[in-house]
Design an enzyme around this catalytic site. Sequence first.
Site, PDB file in Angstrom:
ATOM      1  N   GLU A 162       0.802  -1.232   0.000  1.00  0.00           N
ATOM      2  CA  GLU A 162       0.000   0.000   0.000  1.00  0.00           C
ATOM      3  C   GLU A 162       0.836   1.285   0.000  1.00  0.00           C
ATOM      4  O   GLU A 162       0.614   2.189   0.801  1.00  0.00           O
ATOM      5  CB  GLU A 162      -0.975  -0.025   1.189  1.00  0.00           C
ATOM      6  N   GLU A 271      -6.161 -10.535  -1.395  1.00  0.00           N
ATOM      7  CA  GLU A 271      -6.906 -10.390  -0.134  1.00  0.00           C
ATOM      8  C   GLU A 271      -8.411 -10.389  -0.414  1.00  0.00           C
ATOM      9  O   GLU A 271      -9.163  -9.593   0.145  1.00  0.00           O
ATOM     10  CB  GLU A 271      -6.503  -9.089   0.586  1.00  0.00           C
TER      11      GLU A 271
HETATM   12  O1  G3I Z   1      -4.840  -8.415  19.109  1.00  0.00           O
HETATM   13  C1  G3I Z   1      -5.539  -7.245  19.579  1.00  0.00           C
HETATM   14  C2  G3I Z   1      -6.334  -7.589  20.818  1.00  0.00           C
HETATM   15  O2  G3I Z   1      -5.440  -7.930  21.848  1.00  0.00           O
HETATM   16  C3  G3I Z   1      -7.175  -6.367  21.189  1.00  0.00           C
HETATM   17  O3  G3I Z   1      -8.005  -6.701  22.271  1.00  0.00           O
HETATM   18  C4  G3I Z   1      -8.066  -5.932  20.019  1.00  0.00           C
HETATM   19  C5  G3I Z   1      -8.864  -4.683  20.329  1.00  0.00           C
HETATM   20  O4  G3I Z   1      -9.034  -3.885  19.181  1.00  0.00           O
HETATM   21  O5  G3I Z   1      -7.229  -5.645  18.938  1.00  0.00           O
HETATM   22  C6  G3I Z   1      -6.497  -6.777  18.495  1.00  0.00           C
HETATM   23  O6  G3I Z   1      -5.725  -6.420  17.403  1.00  0.00           O
HETATM   24  C7  G3I Z   1      -6.400  -6.163  16.216  1.00  0.00           C
HETATM   25  C8  G3I Z   1      -5.905  -7.158  15.169  1.00  0.00           C
HETATM   26  O7  G3I Z   1      -6.440  -6.832  13.923  1.00  0.00           O
HETATM   27  C9  G3I Z   1      -6.201  -8.615  15.522  1.00  0.00           C
HETATM   28  O8  G3I Z   1      -7.507  -8.971  15.214  1.00  0.00           O
HETATM   29  C10 G3I Z   1      -6.063  -4.739  15.793  1.00  0.00           C
HETATM   30  O9  G3I Z   1      -6.662  -3.816  16.679  1.00  0.00           O
HETATM   31  C11 G3I Z   1      -6.551  -4.476  14.382  1.00  0.00           C
HETATM   32  O10 G3I Z   1      -6.064  -3.231  13.935  1.00  0.00           O
HETATM   33  C12 G3I Z   1      -6.026  -5.550  13.444  1.00  0.00           C
HETATM   34  O11 G3I Z   1      -6.562  -5.303  12.206  1.00  0.00           O
HETATM   35  C13 G3I Z   1      -5.927  -5.912  11.103  1.00  0.00           C
HETATM   36  C14 G3I Z   1      -5.509  -4.819  10.113  1.00  0.00           C
HETATM   37  O12 G3I Z   1      -5.051  -5.385   8.908  1.00  0.00           O
HETATM   38  C15 G3I Z   1      -4.374  -3.959  10.688  1.00  0.00           C
HETATM   39  O13 G3I Z   1      -3.209  -4.730  10.881  1.00  0.00           O
HETATM   40  C16 G3I Z   1      -6.932  -6.869  10.463  1.00  0.00           C
HETATM   41  O14 G3I Z   1      -7.139  -7.990  11.323  1.00  0.00           O
HETATM   42  C17 G3I Z   1      -6.404  -7.358   9.122  1.00  0.00           C
HETATM   43  O15 G3I Z   1      -7.392  -8.108   8.462  1.00  0.00           O
HETATM   44  C18 G3I Z   1      -6.036  -6.162   8.252  1.00  0.00           C
HETATM   45  O16 G3I Z   1      -5.515  -6.644   7.034  1.00  0.00           O
HETATM   46  C19 G3I Z   1      -5.191  -5.647   6.072  1.00  0.00           C
HETATM   47  C20 G3I Z   1      -3.948  -6.132   5.346  1.00  0.00           C
HETATM   48  O17 G3I Z   1      -2.924  -6.394   6.267  1.00  0.00           O
HETATM   49  C21 G3I Z   1      -3.510  -5.110   4.296  1.00  0.00           C
HETATM   50  N1  G3I Z   1      -4.593  -4.803   3.386  1.00  0.00           N
HETATM   51  C22 G3I Z   1      -5.858  -4.406   4.002  1.00  0.00           C
HETATM   52  C23 G3I Z   1      -6.310  -5.442   5.023  1.00  0.00           C
HETATM   53  C24 G3I Z   1      -7.630  -5.072   5.637  1.00  0.00           C
HETATM   54  O18 G3I Z   1      -7.494  -3.887   6.377  1.00  0.00           O
END
Ligand code: G3I
Length: 362
Positions: A162, A271
């Site tokens: 990105e 994705e």
């Molecule tokens: O693990 C913590 C947990 O301890 C906490 O209680 C909870 C509260 O919000 O958050 C948890 O972490 C979250 C994590 O996902 C695990 O589910 C983060 O807040 C959240 O920001 C994270 O989101 C991920 C996001 O990328 C940011 O890294 C999504 O799962 C994931 O599907 C998403 O994937 C991205 C790709 O990497 C890049 N392209 C877009 C795609 C969708 O956004």
Amino acid sequence: MFHRFGVWTTVGILAVVMARGAAFGQSEGAESADDSGAPLRALAEARGLHVGAAVHPATMDDEGLALLAKQFNQVTPENHMKWSFLERRRGSHDWTVADRIVDFAEKNGMRVKGHALIWHGSVPDWFHKIPDEERWRAASEHITAVMTRYKGRVHSWDVVNEALDDDGRRIRDTVFSEGGRADYIARAFRLARELDPEAKLIYNDYGCEGLGKKSNLQYELMADLLKAKVPIDEVGLQMHILGPEGIPNPADVAANARRLTRLGLSVNISEMDVALAAFPGGTMEEKLRRQAELYQEILAACVGIEGFSGVTFWGYTDRNTWVNGLNARKGLHEPEAPLLFDRSLKPKLAFFGVQRVLSKTP
Ligand code: G3I
């Protein structure tokens, strides 16, 4: 240049799938897991393609892992190879989940696609606090630590994720680009090639699936980097379809993929998910049918392209999808259902749509 799976013998498998094809178009949203016909991975391998899923610890129970191993030949950690997950404290890595995913893949003859080495959306908090001039050193230490650990075990890497601005006119201004400078992209790919010359190196982005300003910019960036001998092998088109306005024209996706392959790159869908919100109005039955049709149309437009390497879905069961987190942040709490298997791990019409595409004789 193109890395493809070996061809399997599939006459029997194809016969089963043809018979199953009748299920597509039936009105149920899901069918029994035992009645799912030929596994997607066998069909994909027969065509020399990968079919992958992003995996998350929430869906790595025994039943989920068995389904993953049966249906997919590639996995990608949804989050646990991201820098912010691996190195929350500088110099101290937690490899637990990433190791578990790589071990699982190896035991089940699946490839791993690593995601994502350099992404402004997944840098650890401490990175924001170090002086600008230390940033590349820290980033290169991160790339080195991860790629060295998984050398020979991770088949391909999303090296840069990105990097393009949503306006489709420039490199995104981030902690890496210092005001929109692109040098970090070339540096990251060169370092990645040095660290694991066998790994396939991918540039991954969203909003560049069809034809338009942002995908033109992506195309130009790839052409420029290749001209400068930057070692990029493949482009990942993310394909998150979240609303009606985000539905790409399948013919445009194919045209975009083809022009990238003409540069000598391979292309994957990296994705994919199709939210039901993309089909406002209508009954749940209709939404699930249209979802299946869209999965099918987009994949059908791509699978025959020489240089198309395969597809990864961003999860596999509606039990766990990032779209619910996104919606919750907007105050929407209705569970979404954008993936191939329902919350009970039963295959949906979307699954059978994908199965039909993969089962067609190339
Ligand atoms: O693990 C913590 C947990 O301890 C906490 O209680 C909870 C509260 O919000 O958050 C948890 O972490 C979250 C994590 O996902 C695990 O589910 C983060 O807040 C959240 O920001 C994270 O989101 C991920 C996001 O990328 C940011 O890294 C999504 O799962 C994931 O599907 C998403 O994937 C991205 C790709 O990497 C890049 N392209 C877009 C795609 C969708 O956004």
